[in-house]
Scaffold this active site. Structure first.
Site, PDB file in Angstrom:
ATOM      1  N   LYS A 110      15.914  -3.824   3.214  1.00  0.00           N
ATOM      2  CA  LYS A 110      15.811  -3.220   1.899  1.00  0.00           C
ATOM      3  C   LYS A 110      16.918  -3.504   1.082  1.00  0.00           C
ATOM      4  CE  LYS A 110      12.002  -2.327   1.360  1.00  0.00           C
ATOM      5  NZ  LYS A 110      11.498  -2.758   2.429  1.00  0.00           N
ATOM      6  N   ASN A 113     -10.629  10.068  -8.261  1.00  0.00           N
ATOM      7  CA  ASN A 113      -9.352   9.633  -7.731  1.00  0.00           C
ATOM      8  C   ASN A 113      -8.864  10.468  -6.744  1.00  0.00           C
ATOM      9  OD1 ASN A 113      -7.041   7.973  -7.077  1.00  0.00           O
ATOM     10  ND2 ASN A 113      -5.812   8.839  -8.894  1.00  0.00           N
ATOM     11  N   GLY A 114      -8.919   9.838  -5.427  1.00  0.00           N
ATOM     12  CA  GLY A 114      -8.425  10.440  -4.265  1.00  0.00           C
ATOM     13  C   GLY A 114      -9.391  10.796  -2.958  1.00  0.00           C
ATOM     14  N   GLU A 135      14.787  -2.283   9.193  1.00  0.00           N
ATOM     15  CA  GLU A 135      14.112  -2.170   7.749  1.00  0.00           C
ATOM     16  C   GLU A 135      15.154  -1.797   6.778  1.00  0.00           C
ATOM     17  OE1 GLU A 135      11.501  -3.116   6.694  1.00  0.00           O
ATOM     18  OE2 GLU A 135      11.237  -1.457   4.828  1.00  0.00           O
ATOM     19  N   GLU A 158      17.184  -7.492   0.199  1.00  0.00           N
ATOM     20  CA  GLU A 158      16.028  -7.730  -0.758  1.00  0.00           C
ATOM     21  C   GLU A 158      16.102  -7.504  -2.195  1.00  0.00           C
ATOM     22  OE1 GLU A 158      12.074  -7.465  -0.105  1.00  0.00           O
ATOM     23  OE2 GLU A 158      12.320  -5.314   0.873  1.00  0.00           O
ATOM     24  N   ARG A 175      -1.923  -0.496 -12.273  1.00  0.00           N
ATOM     25  CA  ARG A 175      -1.866   0.274 -11.165  1.00  0.00           C
ATOM     26  C   ARG A 175      -2.729  -0.378  -9.890  1.00  0.00           C
ATOM     27  NH1 ARG A 175      -2.601   6.383 -12.767  1.00  0.00           N
ATOM     28  NH2 ARG A 175      -3.694   6.714 -10.597  1.00  0.00           N
ATOM     29  N   CYS A 206      -6.671   5.337  -8.096  1.00  0.00           N
ATOM     30  CA  CYS A 206      -7.700   4.780  -9.160  1.00  0.00           C
ATOM     31  C   CYS A 206      -7.412   5.125 -10.474  1.00  0.00           C
ATOM     32  CB  CYS A 206      -9.199   5.360  -8.761  1.00  0.00           C
ATOM     33  SG  CYS A 206      -9.661   5.084  -7.072  1.00  0.00           S
ATOM     34  N   LYS A 260       5.843 -10.248  -4.415  1.00  0.00           N
ATOM     35  CA  LYS A 260       5.149  -9.181  -3.861  1.00  0.00           C
ATOM     36  C   LYS A 260       4.291  -9.424  -2.507  1.00  0.00           C
ATOM     37  CE  LYS A 260       4.122  -4.933  -2.719  1.00  0.00           C
ATOM     38  NZ  LYS A 260       5.151  -4.153  -2.088  1.00  0.00           N
ATOM     39  N   TRP A 319      -9.596   1.762  -6.863  1.00  0.00           N
ATOM     40  CA  TRP A 319      -8.635   1.084  -5.716  1.00  0.00           C
ATOM     41  C   TRP A 319      -9.429   1.585  -4.459  1.00  0.00           C
ATOM     42  CZ3 TRP A 319      -4.718  -2.062  -4.913  1.00  0.00           C
ATOM     43  CH2 TRP A 319      -3.868  -1.920  -3.796  1.00  0.00           C
ATOM     44  N   HIS A 372      28.561  -7.789  22.280  1.00  0.00           N
ATOM     45  CA  HIS A 372      28.381  -9.243  22.464  1.00  0.00           C
ATOM     46  C   HIS A 372      28.590 -10.281  21.348  1.00  0.00           C
ATOM     47  CE1 HIS A 372      27.007  -7.579  26.327  1.00  0.00           C
ATOM     48  NE2 HIS A 372      26.275  -6.917  25.788  1.00  0.00           N
TER      49      HIS A 372
HETATM   50  C1  AGP Z   1       8.928  -5.822   2.126  1.00  0.00           C
HETATM   51  O1  AGP Z   1       9.854  -5.041   1.488  1.00  0.00           O
HETATM   52  C2  AGP Z   1       9.065  -7.469   1.710  1.00  0.00           C
HETATM   53  N1  AGP Z   1       8.811  -7.272   0.311  1.00  0.00           N
HETATM   54  C3  AGP Z   1       8.357  -8.260   2.571  1.00  0.00           C
HETATM   55  O2  AGP Z   1       8.946  -8.548   3.761  1.00  0.00           O
HETATM   56  C4  AGP Z   1       6.903  -7.894   2.937  1.00  0.00           C
HETATM   57  O3  AGP Z   1       7.059  -6.748   3.706  1.00  0.00           O
HETATM   58  C5  AGP Z   1       6.196  -9.132   3.791  1.00  0.00           C
HETATM   59  O4  AGP Z   1       5.988 -10.194   2.840  1.00  0.00           O
HETATM   60  C6  AGP Z   1       4.916  -8.686   4.496  1.00  0.00           C
HETATM   61  O5  AGP Z   1       3.929  -8.463   3.390  1.00  0.00           O
HETATM   62  P1  AGP Z   1       2.650  -7.732   3.717  1.00  0.00           P
HETATM   63  O6  AGP Z   1       2.706  -6.346   4.287  1.00  0.00           O
HETATM   64  O7  AGP Z   1       1.837  -7.783   2.344  1.00  0.00           O
HETATM   65  O8  AGP Z   1       1.864  -8.685   4.664  1.00  0.00           O
END
Ligand code: AGP
Length: 609
Positions: A486, A100-101, A482, A489, A27, A2, A604, A74, A505
């Protein structure tokens, strides 16, 4: 997370409050409110939604008060709404508070206050604080605040205003940021420097346990016992943009470093005081319910999908329930075999990902029980699922998901333990041992974050390669996926993760001299096999960077470089091994001059198919 603002001086407080909250909009929030001392009364106005909705409500109000507080919320406890927005007041409007918290012990406190006649109007944990202040006020505002702080547990930054004390604001800090801006015949309070930087660069940065007594012409800092603290001022040199990132160069790095707190917050209130069990108040599952479930699907996208793969391991290993994991865009069109005996768990940071939302709706249409794990209270996915458990990671701004992932892992682990408790598939001593290790994770993440230089070096050395491979077995493979995502992307390097037993394989054909391979080797149960796979790639002159648990002295005999993370249970180590991979991706992207927070082609929240 928040946003908090406070003002006391000689100018119209509402102008600063709204300006300060506007500076904190980045934020992320779902509602906002202000409280202004108007004559002998405190005027409060709140609104769900954007700040503009609040401004609309205020536009016909004449507010000349020179002391006030404001907040952008938030949501963690209680859905986004006018009533749940801050500031919150006591029964008679004599005290207002913004927070906040998380107040971890708010339920027992609230029950006691209600039993003693207090009337609550919101679902929030924060409102408890206003009523506690009412109950403990005997004429000394500071003493009453200190008493309240001795009663509440959790993480918080709080600002209090009192009708009977119109010349002072009191603020308190515990594990959530709070700064006091020092002006001339005016002083400011904020949860974050961007809110005050246009008014003053001289500040007190409060530490945990400190209380600020803020008047227009004086600021006194005391500790919980009331002892004065001789505080050094901090002169802010950052520009406004840098201030939004808390001094970090990018939101992604800020959020990577917020993981210890995000994980701690997400665990808070969910571990019994005796450390012997997991508490998930959001679910009232019992053995009958779990026995009725013959299959569990975990459905998600991207990083959330990778968290789901780890969740599968946890639930199958600890709760002995069959789990299938799928990406939402495939699941939703696959005519999945789902009925009333299926539990579908969807994971989504934003709670708005179109494919995941569609998969949830399809699952409900087919009669499945549904559970959402999401970071956004009141999001579409949170509202559509029968049950929802929230990660408390705070807003995640960077496109690349980091703290959301680690908090998703924590929740999946706690969910698996919760199910194992119900199923009786975990001995009490093992449960207690895992919970004890779980509680150490935030500090271990901090320890992992404390030495980034080797990772920076690797990123500079190998950041210009066009192909990088990540290999691992078992949970290491999940984390390798993962790590590869990272890197792809945000640095645009082609990265692939492979189950290391699968290399021979086909993909081994691509492992030639000089190709960087990140090899995760923390899973003791398959360590020897992993070691032989690492030797396979070394034999083809790949450059291998190992990720291992402290205490592993074998790996460095074969590898060019090894990054160590603190040792813990092999089930929990993904929470630590992902951190160097996040940092590796971050510094590789910096090396390549990429736009870390807003990578090309990506959003995002993917709210389209
Ligand atoms: C993660 O680094 C990516 N930006 C993307 O894969 C993200 O995880 C995916 O779009 C899912 O988003 P969500 O968790 O908001 O559903």
């Amino acid at each position: 997370m928040c946003g908090i603002v406070g003002y006391i001086g000689e100018k119209k407080t509402v102008d600063f409050l709204l300006d300060g909250l506007t500076k904190l909009e980045y934020r992320g929030y779902d509602s906002a409110g202000v409280a202004v001392m108007e004559g002998k009364n405190i005027f409060v106005e709140k609104s769900v939604g954007r700040l503009d909705s609040l401004k609309e409500k205020l536009k016909n109000k004449t507010l000349n008060g020179v002391i006030g507080i404001g907040h952008t919320r938030w949501a963690t406890h209680g859905r986004p709404s006018d009533v749940n927005a801050h500031p919150h007041t006591d029964c008679h409007g004599n005290f207002v508070v913004v927070h906040n918290g998380i107040i971890e012990n708010y339920m027992p406190l609230k029950e006691g206050l209600i039993a003693r006649g207090h009337k609550f109007i919101s679902e929030t944990d924060t409102e408890v604080v206003a009523h506690l202040l009412e109950e403990n006020y005997t004429g000394d505002f500071v003493d009453a605040v200190r008493k309240v702080l001795s009663l509440i547990e959790g993480s918080y930054s709080l600002v209090f205003m009192s009708r009977e004390n119109p010349d002072v604001l009191i603020c308190a800090k515990q594990e959530n940021p709070l700064v006091i801006g020092l002006g001339k015949d005016e002083n400011f309070i904020a949860s974050d420097i961007p809110a005050i930087i246009s008014r003053t660069r001289n500040t007190y940065i409060l530490n945990d346990g400190e209380i600020g007594i803020v008047k227009k012409d004086s600021v006194k800092i005391i500790d919980r016992q009331g002892n004065a603290i001789d505080k050094k001022t901090f002169h802010v040199t950052w520009n406004a943009e840098a201030a939004e990132k808390g001094g970090y160069e990018h939101f992604m790095l800020k959020e990577i470093n917020e993981q210890p707190k995000a994980v701690r917050d997400t665990m808070s209130k969910r571990i019994a005081k005796d450390g012997a069990s997991i508490i998930l108040d959001e679910l009232n599952w019992d053995k009958k319910f779990l026995d009725s479930i013959n299959k569990i699907y975990i459905v998600a996208c991207g990083t959330a999908y990778h968290a789901g793969l780890v969740g599968k391991f946890y639930i199958e290993k600890l709760a002995r329930k069959l789990v299938e994991v799928d990406v939402a865009s495939e699941y939703r069109y696959r005519n999945p075999i789902v009925d009333e005996n299926t539990l579908v768990i969807v994971i989504s940071q934003s709670g708005e990902t179109s494919d995941t939302l569609a998969a949830l709706k399809e699952s409900r249409r087919l009669g499945a029980k549904t559970l959402a794990i999401t970071n956004v209270v009141g999001s579409s996915i949170a509202r559509q699922a029968e049950n929802v458990i929230h990660t408390w990671a705070g807003p995640e701004i960077a496109v690349a998901s980091t703290k959301a992932y680690t908090t998703q892992l924590i929740l999946m682990f706690m969910l698996a333990l919760y199910m194992a408790q119900i199923n009786g598939t975990i001995p009490a001593d093992r449960l207690k041992e895992l919970i004890c290790k779980l509680k150490k994770i935030p500090a271990q993440i901090s320890e992992t974050l404390s030495d980034v230089d080797p990772i920076k070096t690797f990123a500079r050395q190998y950041g210009f390669n066009e192909d990088v491979f990540y290999i691992g077995r078992s949970l290491d493979y999940c984390v390798a996926l993962e790590g590869a995502l990272k890197l792809k992307e945000i640095s645009y390097i082609h990265a692939e993760a492979y189950a290391s037993g699968e290399l021979k394989h086909g993909t081994l054909a691509l492992i030639v001299e000089g190709v960087p391979v990140i090899a995760l080797a923390t899973q003791k149960s398959v360590y020897e096999k992993t070691l032989s796979n690492i030797k396979e790639v070394k034999a083809r002159d790949a450059i291998v960077i190992g990720i291992a648990a402290t205490g592993d002295t074998e790996l460095e005999k074969y590898l060019d470089h090894v990054i160590y993370v603190p040792d813990t249970d092999e089930l929990l180590i993904p929470l630590l091994t992902v951190v160097p991979l996040q940092l590796l991706a971050y510094y590789a992207a910096i090396t390549r001059g990429c736009d870390v927070d807003k990578p090309r082609n990506l959003a995002k929240s993917v709210t389209v198919e």
